[in-house]
Design an enzyme around this catalytic site. Sequence first.
Site, PDB file in Angstrom:
ATOM      1  N   GLY A 239       8.624  -7.270  -0.928  1.00 50.37           N
ATOM      2  CA  GLY A 239       8.154  -7.709   0.481  1.00 50.37           C
ATOM      3  C   GLY A 239       7.769  -6.333   1.208  1.00 50.37           C
ATOM      4  CB  CYS A 240       6.949  -3.908   2.289  1.00 56.55           C
ATOM      5  SG  CYS A 240       7.268  -3.589   0.491  1.00 56.55           S
TER       6      CYS A 240
END
Lengths: 413, 503
Positions: free
Chosen positions: A32-33
């Site tokens: 994700g991030c």
Amino acid sequence: MPTSRPAALSGEFSFGERPRYAEEASFKIHGGCGLMGICDESGTLMSGIEAIKAMAVQRDRGNGLGGGYAGYGIYPEFPDHYCFHMMYHDAKAKEETEGVFDRYFVVDLAEPMPTRPVKGISDAPILWRYFLQPDPHKLENSEMTADDYIVHTVMLINSSVDGAFVASSGKNMGAFKGVGFPEEIGHYYLLEEYQGYTWTGHNRFPTNTPGWWGGAHPFTLLDWSIVHNGEISSYGINSRYLEAFGYKCTLGTDTEVAAYLFDLLLRRHKLPLDLACKALASPLWTEIDRMPAEEQAVMRSIRAVYGPAMLNGPFAIVLGFNGGMVALNDRIKLRPLVAARQGSRLMVASEESAIREVLEAPDSVWAPKAGEPVIARVKDMPWPIHGDLHLSAGEVSCAVTGVADSCEIVEVS
Amino acid sequence: MPTSLIQPEFRVEIDYNKCHKCGRCVQQCGWGVYSFNERPYPDDSKCRACHRCVTYCPAHCITIKKNDLALRDNANWSPELRKNVWRQAESGGVMLTGMGNDKPYLKIFDHLVLDACQVTNPSIDPLREPMELRTYLGRKPDSVEVEANGEGGYRLKPGSGVENNVKLDTPLIFAPMSYGSVSLNVHKSLAMAAERLGILMNTGEGGLHADLYPYGNNVIVQVASGRFGVSPEYLNRGAAIEIKIGQGAKPGIGGHLPGEKINKEVSTTRMIPQGTDAISPAPHHDIYSIEDLRQLIYSLKEASGYKPVGVKIAAVHNVGAIASGVVRAGADYVYLDGFTGGTGAAPAIIRDHVGIPIEIAIAVVDQRLREEGIRNQASIIAAGSIRSSADMAKAIALGADVVAIGSATLMALGCHLCQGCHTGCCSWGLTTQKPELTRRLDPEWGAERLTNLVHAWSHELQEILGALGVNAVESLRGSRERLRAVGLDKQTCDILGVKPAGL
Ligand code: SF4
Ligand code: SF4
């Protein structure tokens, strides 16, 4: 493949000649991030604390396995030196790398990266930075440009010096990254003491790897730095395409690929920035078909020629460089990206909350359209990426029909 | 006449309780199986199991079965090998056959599986999102060079774009099948469908019948060693030109169209006398080296105003080096034809034992061209038994730009793979010139079925792209990372550039 221990370390797999610092290379990295980028187009410097604040509110977008920043304009005392931020597993890696530097460069300053102890940050590699310039004789003999010389060195160290990793290698900029939450990493590197006109930040959420210092974002090459949220589903063909141009995608991450693609399109193929963005997040054919004839011909060629470079899949990226910043979303906006402007500051982030944390009263906040780059350009700074189209001093042209010695230097206007 | 040792392959059974005695089977059979005397009587020995009679029998009372005549088991001498010895002892000739290789070689496509997205890289729903299949066929520059147009935009620097590429709306074209080997109605069906689909049909080596001139923008015109039908007009009618060097079904073997198939129309189109055998030798007698090939490529470019010129080669050993030479000689595309490819007629022994699988050829050619930095200089067309959209997707993932389908198109038009094309008696009216048979194919009906087929495969390819989380076919092309091998040995995996499943 068990994910508890990096395969490269367990000895089952080795990646090229470089088992260490390739911890994730034999995995396809899913993640994700969260990200941010801020640029003051007037060139006014901001402390790195702004970036830390923007990342701290996006804590839930990461899982403590990677955080990092890039700052531009941070080394005004060495504006013309390439600055290598290095990560070493051990003293031997350092010694070997410094052997490379001594052989090919003039090193004007070598020092440890300033850091402070921070709770939650452990197992840091040896962190060191070097301000250096190519050895003029070696550079001349290499028949390369200085930038190519640096790229070559980065690839050489990353692919052949066991236990050494180049975190950044540009002028007047640097990447600060590691394993931890981004606010911890920011404090660890004392970012509040740096002043830059552009900052990018990243919070990482790897799902199937333990995380390692080199694997945190930003990924850099020369002064290009990329923070990235998403997953490039076209990774396979993107990396094969880059290999044909001599890039070694040794880290197995899609972010590395994005950094190299920008380097290829902007620096080597000299595409204007907006067209390079269009090559990486191409308009749909139906849009191209509706463009005026001249533009259509350009876009058709861009898409047909750079099809293998197109980044496909969900992504939001921020590219930092000396002179500005560009944020880019994928073609159908599968990942979040919000932009805002306040006076001369342009800011982007995965979440609006990050923007509100830094810009007190933004003049405007908007969600950039899919594939539409948000470009910030620092006033009066030389535009390093050929925004005004490249003008090379001369180029060699050999007439196909003529005799062999008809090669001549022709002026390109 | 002495008795033949070969027993019929099939048994034609008619349920006379149901039979209307209408005689339609007699009419429909191109092989002369039936005679009629108050009711139809089949001669099993002539049946090829083409199912024309079965399909058209109004009473559905015909059944065709395998003749399961027992032969003593022998693992060394298969029934087929035994029959072949008997056949050749009777005829003294080369055994000819039509359609592709029917031997149970390992089909690599069936040992490759595709990837799919899950949580972090979501799949894309092709019913809601655009899925782009458009592909440009032809040589691309190394990089695109632009200049400011004075209005804040850009224009291409001359010669730096893809303006002479051919646009394909889906990465699939119809494979070359010559007029003569197939009927004019087959060509018309292909041309009409190609136009509707925004793709290309390929004349094969038999020239372009004047009725097809209006479809020129959707036609690749082929130049083979026999140069049948090649004229300046022909070259200029097509959207691209193809030099045929080899064919997957019969590498190293030329073409031979028997005089019986050269009727007036075929003779006019091919520019040869009626009733003469049309022989295109395996070698072009003006190409004995790669330099000769280059000269022909550039002659054709000159003659046609620099249309794309491609070269069709059979997949053989060392095909990577051959393709590299072809691209360096100036070809805009390389057409690779694998050894399960179809054919109108080939010596069975060649068809079944010469050449290499298309999957391997795509992989090594794509890799070789990349290693030499010339991959962008030519498109790769892959053919040779592309049987479904899955084969198409896998071929593209291995590195093909476009696939070509031949056998599948004939099947869409009725072919039942009876392998009797070389006889000129095709009951479905496809691989024959007999007017009573060729009129069975209505070009409009044929075009609709071909259009349906390609639409179906294109939609399926879009579904595959969506599952892979990409929305343009160029992101699949050469993306071997998205393939995994099941049950292939390590060396084959290495050559294909594909990891085994589980990694
Ligand atoms: S077509 Fe069928 S119904 Fe008619 S004669 Fe033949 S077998 Fe009988
Ligand atoms: S084209 Fe006709 S003759 Fe050839 S295999 Fe198909 S049905 Fe049989």
